[in-house]
Design an enzyme around this catalytic site. Structure first.
Site, PDB file in Angstrom:
ATOM      1  N   HIS A 200       0.828  -1.215   0.000  1.00 53.64           N
ATOM      2  CA  HIS A 200       0.000   0.000   0.000  1.00 53.64           C
ATOM      3  C   HIS A 200       0.863   1.267   0.000  1.00 53.64           C
ATOM      4  O   HIS A 200       0.537   2.246  -0.650  1.00 53.64           O
ATOM      5  CB  HIS A 200      -0.868   0.053   1.263  1.00 53.64           C
ATOM      6  CG  HIS A 200      -1.989  -0.921   1.277  1.00 53.64           C
ATOM      7  ND1 HIS A 200      -2.921  -0.990   0.284  1.00 53.64           N
ATOM      8  CD2 HIS A 200      -2.339  -1.867   2.177  1.00 53.64           C
ATOM      9  CE1 HIS A 200      -3.800  -1.921   0.572  1.00 53.64           C
ATOM     10  NE2 HIS A 200      -3.466  -2.484   1.717  1.00 53.64           N
ATOM     11  N   ARG A 307      -7.556  -5.218 -14.540  1.00 54.87           N
ATOM     12  CA  ARG A 307      -7.381  -6.478 -13.785  1.00 54.87           C
ATOM     13  C   ARG A 307      -8.418  -6.506 -12.662  1.00 54.87           C
ATOM     14  O   ARG A 307      -8.171  -6.010 -11.571  1.00 54.87           O
ATOM     15  CB  ARG A 307      -5.976  -6.546 -13.205  1.00 54.87           C
ATOM     16  CG  ARG A 307      -4.867  -6.664 -14.249  1.00 54.87           C
ATOM     17  CD  ARG A 307      -3.508  -6.659 -13.557  1.00 54.87           C
ATOM     18  NE  ARG A 307      -2.443  -7.178 -14.399  1.00 54.87           N
ATOM     19  CZ  ARG A 307      -1.512  -6.420 -14.973  1.00 54.87           C
ATOM     20  NH1 ARG A 307      -1.518  -5.111 -14.818  1.00 54.87           N
ATOM     21  NH2 ARG A 307      -0.555  -6.979 -15.698  1.00 54.87           N
ATOM     22  N   ARG A 343     -11.123  -7.414 -17.731  1.00 55.53           N
ATOM     23  CA  ARG A 343     -10.779  -8.844 -17.691  1.00 55.53           C
ATOM     24  C   ARG A 343     -11.500  -9.468 -16.510  1.00 55.53           C
ATOM     25  O   ARG A 343     -11.457  -8.927 -15.405  1.00 55.53           O
ATOM     26  CB  ARG A 343      -9.268  -9.029 -17.551  1.00 55.53           C
ATOM     27  CG  ARG A 343      -8.865 -10.495 -17.648  1.00 55.53           C
ATOM     28  CD  ARG A 343      -7.372 -10.681 -17.625  1.00 55.53           C
ATOM     29  NE  ARG A 343      -6.817 -10.363 -16.326  1.00 55.53           N
ATOM     30  CZ  ARG A 343      -5.510 -10.340 -16.071  1.00 55.53           C
ATOM     31  NH1 ARG A 343      -4.657 -10.594 -17.043  1.00 55.53           N
ATOM     32  NH2 ARG A 343      -5.074 -10.054 -14.876  1.00 55.53           N
ATOM     33  N   GLU A 449      -1.641 -16.112 -22.936  1.00 60.62           N
ATOM     34  CA  GLU A 449      -0.573 -16.013 -21.943  1.00 60.62           C
ATOM     35  C   GLU A 449      -0.064 -17.376 -21.516  1.00 60.62           C
ATOM     36  O   GLU A 449       0.646 -17.501 -20.525  1.00 60.62           O
ATOM     37  CB  GLU A 449      -1.038 -15.181 -20.735  1.00 60.62           C
ATOM     38  CG  GLU A 449      -2.354 -15.603 -20.152  1.00 60.62           C
ATOM     39  CD  GLU A 449      -2.895 -14.648 -19.082  1.00 60.62           C
ATOM     40  OE1 GLU A 449      -2.136 -13.823 -18.554  1.00 60.62           O
ATOM     41  OE2 GLU A 449      -4.085 -14.778 -18.766  1.00 60.62           O
ATOM     42  N   ASN A 472       3.658 -11.426 -19.525  1.00 61.25           N
ATOM     43  CA  ASN A 472       4.157 -11.743 -18.178  1.00 61.25           C
ATOM     44  C   ASN A 472       4.032 -13.239 -17.898  1.00 61.25           C
ATOM     45  O   ASN A 472       5.001 -13.910 -17.519  1.00 61.25           O
ATOM     46  CB  ASN A 472       3.380 -10.975 -17.103  1.00 61.25           C
ATOM     47  CG  ASN A 472       3.378  -9.487 -17.360  1.00 61.25           C
ATOM     48  OD1 ASN A 472       4.260  -8.982 -18.038  1.00 61.25           O
ATOM     49  ND2 ASN A 472       2.392  -8.788 -16.842  1.00 61.25           N
ATOM     50  N   ASP A 473       2.816 -13.746 -18.082  1.00 66.40           N
ATOM     51  CA  ASP A 473       2.632 -15.171 -17.827  1.00 66.40           C
ATOM     52  C   ASP A 473       3.166 -16.021 -18.973  1.00 66.40           C
ATOM     53  O   ASP A 473       3.669 -17.119 -18.747  1.00 66.40           O
ATOM     54  CB  ASP A 473       1.150 -15.478 -17.587  1.00 66.40           C
ATOM     55  CG  ASP A 473       0.754 -15.100 -16.171  1.00 66.40           C
ATOM     56  OD1 ASP A 473       1.492 -15.471 -15.243  1.00 66.40           O
ATOM     57  OD2 ASP A 473      -0.256 -14.405 -15.988  1.00 66.40           O
ATOM     58  N   ARG A 483       7.501 -15.622 -12.310  1.00 58.31           N
ATOM     59  CA  ARG A 483       7.585 -14.201 -12.682  1.00 58.31           C
ATOM     60  C   ARG A 483       7.984 -13.320 -11.500  1.00 58.31           C
ATOM     61  O   ARG A 483       8.368 -12.166 -11.685  1.00 58.31           O
ATOM     62  CB  ARG A 483       6.261 -13.725 -13.291  1.00 58.31           C
ATOM     63  CG  ARG A 483       5.080 -13.868 -12.381  1.00 58.31           C
ATOM     64  CD  ARG A 483       3.787 -13.681 -13.121  1.00 58.31           C
ATOM     65  NE  ARG A 483       3.411 -12.282 -13.229  1.00 58.31           N
ATOM     66  CZ  ARG A 483       2.289 -11.855 -13.795  1.00 58.31           C
ATOM     67  NH1 ARG A 483       1.453 -12.729 -14.328  1.00 58.31           N
ATOM     68  NH2 ARG A 483       1.990 -10.590 -13.849  1.00 58.31           N
ATOM     69  N   CYS A 520      -0.361  -6.787 -23.833  1.00 60.40           N
ATOM     70  CA  CYS A 520      -0.669  -6.058 -22.597  1.00 60.40           C
ATOM     71  C   CYS A 520       0.214  -6.497 -21.431  1.00 60.40           C
ATOM     72  O   CYS A 520      -0.047  -6.143 -20.296  1.00 60.40           O
ATOM     73  CB  CYS A 520      -2.138  -6.188 -22.235  1.00 60.40           C
ATOM     74  SG  CYS A 520      -2.629  -7.859 -21.867  1.00 60.40           S
TER      75      CYS A 520
HETATM   76  C1  PEP Z   1       0.236 -11.107 -18.382  1.00 58.10           C
HETATM   77  O1  PEP Z   1       0.274 -12.238 -17.903  1.00 58.10           O
HETATM   78  O2  PEP Z   1       1.089 -10.667 -19.183  1.00 58.10           O
HETATM   79  C2  PEP Z   1      -0.855 -10.189 -18.012  1.00 58.10           C
HETATM   80  C3  PEP Z   1      -0.995  -9.029 -18.597  1.00 58.10           C
HETATM   81  O3  PEP Z   1      -1.673 -10.583 -16.993  1.00 58.10           O
HETATM   82  P1  PEP Z   1      -1.261 -10.422 -15.454  1.00 58.10           P
HETATM   83  O4  PEP Z   1       0.026  -9.655 -15.391  1.00 58.10           O
HETATM   84  O5  PEP Z   1      -2.384  -9.741 -14.792  1.00 58.10           O
HETATM   85  O6  PEP Z   1      -1.113 -11.837 -15.022  1.00 58.10           O
HETATM   86 MG    MG Z   2      -1.417 -12.996 -16.800  1.00 56.20          MG
END
Ligand code: PEP
Ligand code: MG
Length: 588
Positions: A200, A307, A343, A449, A472-473, A483, A520
């Site tokens: 936070h 998200r 999402r 992803e 990311n995933d 990650r 994204c």
């Molecule tokens: C991703 O996985 O790249 C993504 C955008 O989703 P998150 O980061 O919320 O898992």
């Molecule tokens: Mg993801």
């Protein structure tokens, strides 16, 4: 001269003297039994609660002076504190222990808050991001206990109001409520020894736009009050008492940064257009409504990824359709006609672990790996009532402005088909109830992803209205690297030939299937990587709002030919270090 390192929380270079803020320690409390009657201890506790409530109310009045982003973040936290001071387990049990075990009010509060913090707090061997969320919850119990104990013992709180104007504030711990007391026009930067990049306090500091580095190792022992420091918020680096050459270098970097900031406000209204005239769409990733002002300031053309799993407090009862609708509608309306991509819940990985537990899935400490198995859409399809409620709330919000719906963690076409059936079912139910919906339902898209989704993208595009590549995933699942990995950051890098090929496969499938596709994941926040992705055929990117200006700036100086050359060079790189070097060295 000495260099210290911590977690980058909020960017900006600052050169100033440091003010080390220490907190007066509390007396040792221990397992004290009261010599007084339980009644008088209960009365003391009641007084301390009333006093703490008053202080929190006062803190709330200070919120008015904060930027909107900060107000929302800290306001929600103050709500949590107020609930804890009400008929909460903390207060109930502390009272019971005073009455039954004859503890002093201090001992009862301390022991019970520690028990609750230990229950909520991080467990061994859990991923770092999950640990941070748990530490955050534990911190909330400790913070309310700290306030009660200070009021019970009469040991005063520290104040920031008398610090020299323009100083760098350094503290061992900085709590979110402390962050709310920081006046960004008086404090040049903030450092602390504790704290993580996503807690936070960090969110608050980012919202306040104060350069900040948290979790700085040895901060309070290496820094003396009044020392001259250089703080580089973006790099998470601090130089203590710099030598003249380092100081001159930092002054030049600061001047360049100021120049760049001026350029950013000019950039906002300009299109993200390549030199040859091709337009690129730049959207923002959003986790909290508090981010909307920054997103607008930085010229986002919409929300590419909301998200939703971060919108609702895990400790509260799960919001029903209308409560969810209120939140989605607020965001959709706040976007003033620009699209919002919502999402649906992506519980799993490091997110929504409390909810997963409540739904009966093994917690990480029980050996379950929340990144694998029941995550994202798969989980929702096992609990269709949750998905139906969320779809209904989103559909209602689609009357408030343009909305797109995104499914997380898709791995196969049948999942999309089932999700779409539920989406249409939710719409039918609403219409039967007389709720007005748009004549065409919002587009239903998918996250790509997982390697499974990327490899079968040609099949998935037949069922999805649009694609969003989550690097990311995709990186985590392709490279078998967590990650949240911090030990060797090069191990977890989307700039790996395997990830690049999966992106290329996905983009080609989307283009052939005439479906919009965007990236994204965090990769979209790296301007050089965006140049490469444009070369690969992408024209839409969604990123954290603070990354929009530098990305737009580079785009406006780029030609499609340059991007294509970069793509060709990148595709030839056969190992991750080579690929990273090609991208890093792009344009010198
Ligand atoms: C991703 O996985 O790249 C993504 C955008 O989703 P998150 O980061 O919320 O898992
Ligand atoms: Mg993801």
């Amino acid at each position: 001269m000495r260099r210290l390192h911590g977690r980058s929380v909020s960017a900006g270079i600052v050169i100033a003297n440091v003010a080390l803020v220490q907190e007066r320690p509390l007396p040792t409390i221990g397992n004290a039994c009261s010599a007084d009657t339980p009644e008088s201890e209960l009365a003391r506790l009641d007084n301390a609660i009333t006093q703490t409530q008053r202080q929190i109310t006062k803190l709330r009045t200070k919120l008015e002076a904060l930027p909107e982003e900060g107000r929302e973040e800290i306001g929600a936290l103050l709500d949590v504190y107020e609930r804890m001071l009400g008929h909460s387990r903390l207060i109930r049990t502390a009272r019971a222990r005073i009455a039954k075990d004859r503890l002093t009010a201090e001992a009862a509060v301390q022991q019970e808050s520690e028990t609750l913090a230990a229950l909520a707090g991080p467990k061994p061997n859990t991923p770092e991001e999950e640990r941070e969320a748990a530490a955050r919850r534990a911190g909330e119990f400790r913070e309310i206990a700290r306030r009660l104990l200070r009021n019970l013992t009469g040991v005063s709180f520290r104040a920031f109001s008398n610090l020299p104007v323009g100083c760098i504030l350094a503290a061992e711990q900085l709590r979110p409520a402390d962050a709310a007391l920081i006046d960004p026009t008086r404090i040049a930067a903030v450092l602390s020894e504790g704290g993580g990049a996503t807690d936070h306090t960090a969110i608050m500091l980012r919202a306040l736009n104060v350069p900040a580095v948290l979790a700085v190792t040895d901060l309070t022992s290496a820094v003396q009050d009044g020392d001259l420091l250089i703080v580089d918020g973006a790099r998470g680096e601090i130089v203590v008492n710099p030598d003249p050459a380092t100081l001159a270098e930092a002054q030049a970097a600061m001047a360049a940064e100021a120049q760049e900031r001026k350029g950013i406000s000019r950039l906002r209204r300009l299109p993200a257009r390549l030199t040859g005239g091709e337009d690129i769409e730049l959207l923002a990733n959003v986790e909290l409504p508090a981010e909307l002002p920054l997103l607008r300031r930085n010229g986002a053309q919409g929300i590419g990824l909301l998200r939703s799993e971060f919108l609702f407090d895990e400790d509260r009862e799960w919001p029903d359709e209308m409560a969810q609708y209120a939140v989605y509608a607020g965001i959709v309306r706040g976007m003033d006609g620009l699209p919002t991509t919502i999402r649906v819940l992506d519980w799993g990985g490091e997110k929504g672990l409390e909810r997963l537990r409540m739904l009966g899935y093994a917690a990480a400490e029980d050996g379950g790996n929340p990144a694998l198995g029941m995550r994202g859409l798969r989980l929702l399809l096992h609990h269709p009532e949750i998905l139906l409620t969320q779809f209904s709330a989103i559909l209602r919000a689609s009357m408030d402005g343009p909305v797109r719906v995104l499914l997380p963690m898709v791995t196969a076409t049948n999942e999309i088909v089932t999700a779409r059936e539920l989406f249409e079912k939710a719409a039918r139910r609403l219409r039967r109830k007389g709720v007005k919906l748009p004549s065409r339902l919002p587009p239903l898209g998918i996250m790509v992803e997982t390697p499974a989704a990327a490899m079968t993208a040609d099949a998935l595009v037949q069922h999805a209205d649009f694609l969003a590549i989550g690097t990311n995933d995709l990186t985590m699942y392709t490279l078998a690297v967590d990650r949240a990995m911090t030990m060797d950051s090069d191990l977890y890098s989307p700039l790996h030939p395997a990830v690049l090929r999966l992106i290329a496969t996905t983009v080609n499938a989307a283009l052939r299937g005439h479906r919009p596709v965007c990236v994204c994941g965090e990769l979209a926040a790296d301007p050089h990587a965006v140049a490469l992705l444009i070369g690969m055929g992408l024209r839409s990117f969604s990123m954290t709002a603070s990354a929009l200006p530098p990305v737009k700036k580079l785009i406006r100086a780029l030609s499609l030919e340059e991007c294509d050359t970069l793509r060709r060079q990148a595709m030839l790189a056969d190992d991750p270090p080579n690929l990273r070097a090609v991208v890093r060295n792009f344009r010198g």
